[in-house]
Scaffold this motif. Structure first.
Motif, mmCIF file in Angstrom:
data_model
loop_
_atom_site.group_PDB
_atom_site.id
_atom_site.type_symbol
_atom_site.label_atom_id
_atom_site.label_comp_id
_atom_site.label_asym_id
_atom_site.label_seq_id
_atom_site.Cartn_x
_atom_site.Cartn_y
_atom_site.Cartn_z
ATOM 1 N N ARG A 89 0.837 -1.204 0.000
ATOM 2 C CA ARG A 89 0.000 0.000 0.000
ATOM 3 C C ARG A 89 0.875 1.259 0.000
ATOM 4 O O ARG A 89 0.623 2.206 -0.749
ATOM 5 N N VAL A 90 1.901 1.265 0.842
ATOM 6 C CA VAL A 90 2.792 2.424 0.906
ATOM 7 C C VAL A 90 3.530 2.587 -0.416
ATOM 8 O O VAL A 90 3.648 3.699 -0.943
ATOM 9 N N ARG A 91 4.003 1.488 -0.984
ATOM 10 C CA ARG A 91 4.705 1.538 -2.271
ATOM 11 C C ARG A 91 3.789 2.112 -3.355
ATOM 12 O O ARG A 91 4.217 2.884 -4.202
ATOM 13 N N ASN A 92 2.506 1.749 -3.324
ATOM 14 C CA ASN A 92 1.564 2.276 -4.312
ATOM 15 C C ASN A 92 1.383 3.779 -4.168
ATOM 16 O O ASN A 92 1.252 4.493 -5.153
ATOM 17 N N VAL A 138 3.613 6.062 -2.806
ATOM 18 C CA VAL A 138 4.811 6.834 -3.153
ATOM 19 C C VAL A 138 5.337 6.499 -4.538
ATOM 20 O O VAL A 138 6.012 7.324 -5.151
ATOM 21 N N GLY A 139 5.020 5.333 -5.050
ATOM 22 C CA GLY A 139 5.499 4.935 -6.370
ATOM 23 C C GLY A 139 4.921 5.769 -7.492
ATOM 24 O O GLY A 139 5.438 5.760 -8.608
ATOM 25 N N LYS A 140 3.876 6.528 -7.214
ATOM 26 C CA LYS A 140 3.267 7.401 -8.227
ATOM 27 C C LYS A 140 4.064 8.692 -8.408
ATOM 28 O O LYS A 140 3.769 9.483 -9.294
ATOM 29 N N GLN A 141 5.065 8.925 -7.590
ATOM 30 C CA GLN A 141 5.827 10.175 -7.644
ATOM 31 C C GLN A 141 6.886 10.185 -8.747
ATOM 32 O O GLN A 141 7.343 11.248 -9.137
ATOM 33 N N PHE A 142 7.302 9.028 -9.225
ATOM 34 C CA PHE A 142 8.324 8.937 -10.272
ATOM 35 C C PHE A 142 8.256 7.555 -10.895
ATOM 36 O O PHE A 142 7.760 6.619 -10.272
ATOM 37 N N PRO A 143 8.748 7.399 -12.124
ATOM 38 C CA PRO A 143 8.761 6.057 -12.726
ATOM 39 C C PRO A 143 9.722 5.160 -11.935
ATOM 40 O O PRO A 143 10.890 5.500 -11.783
ATOM 41 N N TYR A 144 9.224 4.091 -11.417
ATOM 42 C CA TYR A 144 10.020 3.221 -10.543
ATOM 43 C C TYR A 144 10.415 1.946 -11.267
ATOM 44 O O TYR A 144 9.582 1.268 -11.850
ATOM 45 N N LEU A 173 10.944 7.917 0.487
ATOM 46 C CA LEU A 173 9.545 8.337 0.473
ATOM 47 C C LEU A 173 8.683 7.373 1.275
ATOM 48 O O LEU A 173 7.751 7.795 1.986
ATOM 49 N N MET A 174 8.990 6.075 1.199
ATOM 50 C CA MET A 174 8.264 5.092 2.009
ATOM 51 C C MET A 174 8.509 5.334 3.497
ATOM 52 O O MET A 174 7.607 5.167 4.316
ATOM 53 N N ALA A 175 9.734 5.732 3.850
ATOM 54 C CA ALA A 175 10.031 6.018 5.261
ATOM 55 C C ALA A 175 9.195 7.199 5.740
ATOM 56 O O ALA A 175 8.560 7.125 6.800
ATOM 57 N N PHE A 176 9.177 8.277 4.975
ATOM 58 C CA PHE A 176 8.363 9.432 5.374
ATOM 59 C C PHE A 176 6.888 9.052 5.454
ATOM 60 O O PHE A 176 6.193 9.456 6.379
ATOM 61 N N GLU A 177 6.404 8.265 4.498
ATOM 62 C CA GLU A 177 5.003 7.849 4.514
ATOM 63 C C GLU A 177 4.712 6.973 5.729
ATOM 64 O O GLU A 177 3.697 7.148 6.410
#
Length: 192
Positions: free
Chosen positions: A154-157, A159-165, A179-183
């Protein structure tokens, strides 16, 4: 002399240095580094990317999963040692402005690399390691309620929208981890 622990209160304005390595098998030598200093707003304040030749026969898993996603990272150093030293110089230059250092499940890869950095000149570098060092997986375990892998997904989904991963690209992995840590800490403040 002792290492003074920096333990400021984390906010969305905090700066976290996140780094990720790619190695030639889990216990092999690093050949690619991605690192970013990022705040909870997603702003990258500094970054470091490096690559050197792979030592030894290329691991089948690395050949299939890592090399295809790092074609945009040119070879910047002729040896592991020169790449490691360049990272260490960059780390020392940004560390004073960093609140914490983060790895994602850092054992054995990132922790071994940090030890190599220090052992290259242990007398001078004895107290210059990151302390404390945060581990993303531990942060997520502390935050998750129920299935940890589902929470990570869920967290990856988010923050993963912020840049092409691209999984296993060390730059992308370092960005995603911070970003996952901050989330996971409830501090991600990115405007859509």
């Amino acid at each position: 002399m002792n290492k003074i622990s920096k333990t400021p209160i984390l906010t969305s304005d905090s700066k976290i240095l996140s780094f990720d390595l790619e190695t030639n098998n889990l216990h092999g030598q690093a050949f690619a580094i991605g690192a970013v200093v990022t705040d909870g707003h997603g702003k990258i304040h500094s970054d470091f990317t490096a690559r050197c030749p792979i030592k030894g026969e290329v691991d089948d898993w690395v050949q299939a999963n890592v090399l295809p996603v790092i074609t945009d990272i040119p070879q910047t150093h002729g040896t592991y040692e020169s790449m490691r030293e360049a990272f260490w110089r960059w780390y020392l230059s940004v560390e004073p402005g960093v609140d914490y250092v983060l790895v994602s499940n850092g054992y054995p890869v990132e922790y071994s690399f940090l030890l190599d950095c220090q052992r290259a000149d242990l007398e001078d570098r004895y107290w210059k390691h990151p302390f404390p060092i945060l581990d993303l997986t531990s942060l997520i375990v502390a935050r998750a309620e129920g299935d940890i892998n589902a929470y990570k997904g869920r967290v990856r989904n988010v923050v993963g929208k912020q840049f092409p991963y691209r999984p296993h690209n060390p730059v992308d992995d370092a960005k995603l981890a911070v970003l996952m840590a901050f989330e996971s800490l409830g501090l991600l403040d990115i405007k859509a």
